[in-house]
Design an enzyme around this catalytic site. Structure first.
Site, PDB file in Angstrom:
ATOM      1  N   LYS A   1     -10.368   0.440  -2.432  1.00  0.00           N
ATOM      2  CA  LYS A   1     -10.206   0.234  -0.994  1.00  0.00           C
ATOM      3  C   LYS A   1     -10.455   1.536  -0.238  1.00  0.00           C
ATOM      4  O   LYS A   1      -9.617   2.427  -0.254  1.00  0.00           O
ATOM      5  CB  LYS A   1      -8.801  -0.295  -0.672  1.00  0.00           C
ATOM      6  CG  LYS A   1      -8.563  -0.516   0.834  1.00  0.00           C
ATOM      7  CD  LYS A   1      -7.171  -1.063   1.101  1.00  0.00           C
ATOM      8  CE  LYS A   1      -6.877  -1.141   2.591  1.00  0.00           C
ATOM      9  NZ  LYS A   1      -5.521  -1.683   2.883  1.00  0.00           N
TER      10      LYS A   1
ATOM     11  N   LYS B   1      -6.894   3.478  -3.404  1.00  0.00           N
ATOM     12  CA  LYS B   1      -7.324   3.509  -2.005  1.00  0.00           C
ATOM     13  C   LYS B   1      -7.558   4.955  -1.592  1.00  0.00           C
ATOM     14  O   LYS B   1      -6.794   5.846  -1.963  1.00  0.00           O
ATOM     15  CB  LYS B   1      -6.234   2.846  -1.150  1.00  0.00           C
ATOM     16  CG  LYS B   1      -6.469   2.823   0.356  1.00  0.00           C
ATOM     17  CD  LYS B   1      -5.322   2.068   1.023  1.00  0.00           C
ATOM     18  CE  LYS B   1      -5.360   2.191   2.537  1.00  0.00           C
ATOM     19  NZ  LYS B   1      -4.224   1.475   3.172  1.00  0.00           N
TER      20      LYS B   1
ATOM     21  N   ASP C   1       0.862  -1.188   0.000  1.00  0.00           N
ATOM     22  CA  ASP C   1       0.000   0.000   0.000  1.00  0.00           C
ATOM     23  C   ASP C   1       0.898   1.238   0.000  1.00  0.00           C
ATOM     24  O   ASP C   1       1.453   1.609   1.043  1.00  0.00           O
ATOM     25  CB  ASP C   1      -0.901   0.014   1.235  1.00  0.00           C
ATOM     26  CG  ASP C   1      -1.998  -1.046   1.187  1.00  0.00           C
ATOM     27  OD1 ASP C   1      -1.749  -2.133   0.622  1.00  0.00           O
ATOM     28  OD2 ASP C   1      -3.085  -0.794   1.729  1.00  0.00           O
TER      29      ASP C   1
END
Length: 318
Positions: free
Chosen positions: A254, A218, A155
């Site tokens: 996400k 995300k 991430d």
């Protein structure tokens, strides 16, 4: 997780034409949030589904091996066994989608999951999380080291300055390098939408991240003042849909930051279902980044099964 997003060449002509209708996005968000949640008889099934989308996260300065070990155990056994049995779900192998930790804790997570006989993926934040304000060489090395230690999902955080100043080529180049540094690991690109200035910038940054080969986009690090919101999510989901229609590449989504209750998790599932369809309701294409959400989901399932709310000592620590 699904195959990697292939990415595309940077299409500046597409990006330059983007203009988001802020008022229309807010109206759409209000419409969705005003709707009733999932009917009571279906809630337990949807909550168990939500569990399988969670990236169970610990990103604290005082994280230790014992914290991470407990997190990994909870990821493998997210809901008490007797509750699953009461729902006839005890043989379904329900786990969270992944565990997410700092790079220095990746080895701890890999070790704990191996000891538990579990193949849940380990995700690591990287690239100077949460601010992303370190040298590019340092950010790339952080990715490589996390992958070497066993992380299979990374991430990353983008440099928000590049978005705020419209440096789309530079952003594309950076994320492309992140993609390369990940190797076989999957790349989840955090846009930190609360710091991008406008919904138009959110859409443009989403496109650039996907063009550069991000497997997921995300919303947030969870450390910003404003994290995952419905208006931002709608813009990102529309960008994912448009990118799929134009390129054939499916990119995951996400949301993260501030999603703490079972009711909120159901609202996020409903949003993704409405905007992208059932195809996206799989851990390959949808995750929820959360640390405390799982506890509330388990409490709601306990209530569904027993008819009463759990005391704190009734459920294991997460």
């Amino acid at each position: 997780m699904a195959a990697h997003c292939r990415g595309t060449e940077l299409d500046l002509s597409w990006i330059s034409k983007v203009q988001v209708n802020h008022a229309a996005v807010l109206r759409r968000a209000q419409q969705i949030q005003a709707r009733r949640s999932v009917k009571k008889e279906w809630q337990a099934a949807w909550l168990l589904k939500a569990v399988t989308f969670i990236d169970l996260t610990t990103l604290s300065g005082d994280d230790t091996f014992s914290n991470v070990q407990r997190l990994c155990y909870k990821a493998k056994y997210p809901i008490r066994a007797d509750l699953l049995k009461a729902l006839n779900m005890d043989d379904k192998g329900i786990t969270t989608a992944a565990v997410c930790v700092y790079p220095a804790r990746v080895c701890d997570a890999v070790k704990a999951l191996k000891a538990a006989g579990c193949s849940i993926p380990v995700a690591s934040v990287a690239t100077g999380f949460p601010a992303g304000q370190t040298h590019l060489k340092t950010r790339l090395e952080e990715i490589r080291l996390a992958v070497e230690d066993g992380a299979t999902e990374i991430d990353v955080v983008i440099n928000r300055t590049l978005v705020l100043t419209g440096q789309w080529e530079a952003l594309y180049d950076e994320v492309t390098q992140f993609r390369k540094a990940c190797g076989e690991a999957h790349l989840k690109t955090i846009l930190a939408t609360g710091e991008l200035g406008s919904l138009t910038n959110v859409y443009k940054a989403s496109l650039v991240a996907m063009m550069a080969g991000s497997d997921f986009i995300k919303t947030s690090t969870g450390k910003e003042t404003v994290n995952a919101t419905f208006p931002v999510a709608i813009v990102m989901l529309r960008a994912i849909r448009d990118f799929f229609w134009k390129t054939g590449n499916k990119v995951g989504f996400k949301p993260a930051g501030g999603i703490r209750t079972a009711k909120e998790s159901l609202a996020w599932l409903s949003l993704v279902k409405e905007e992208l369809g059932d195809e996206w309701l799989t851990p390959d294409l949808f995750r929820i980044g959360a640390s405390s959400l799982l506890s509330d989901i388990e409490r709601q399932i306990y209530h569904h099964v027993t008819g009463r709310y759990a005391a704190y000592h009734d459920l294991p620590m997460s």
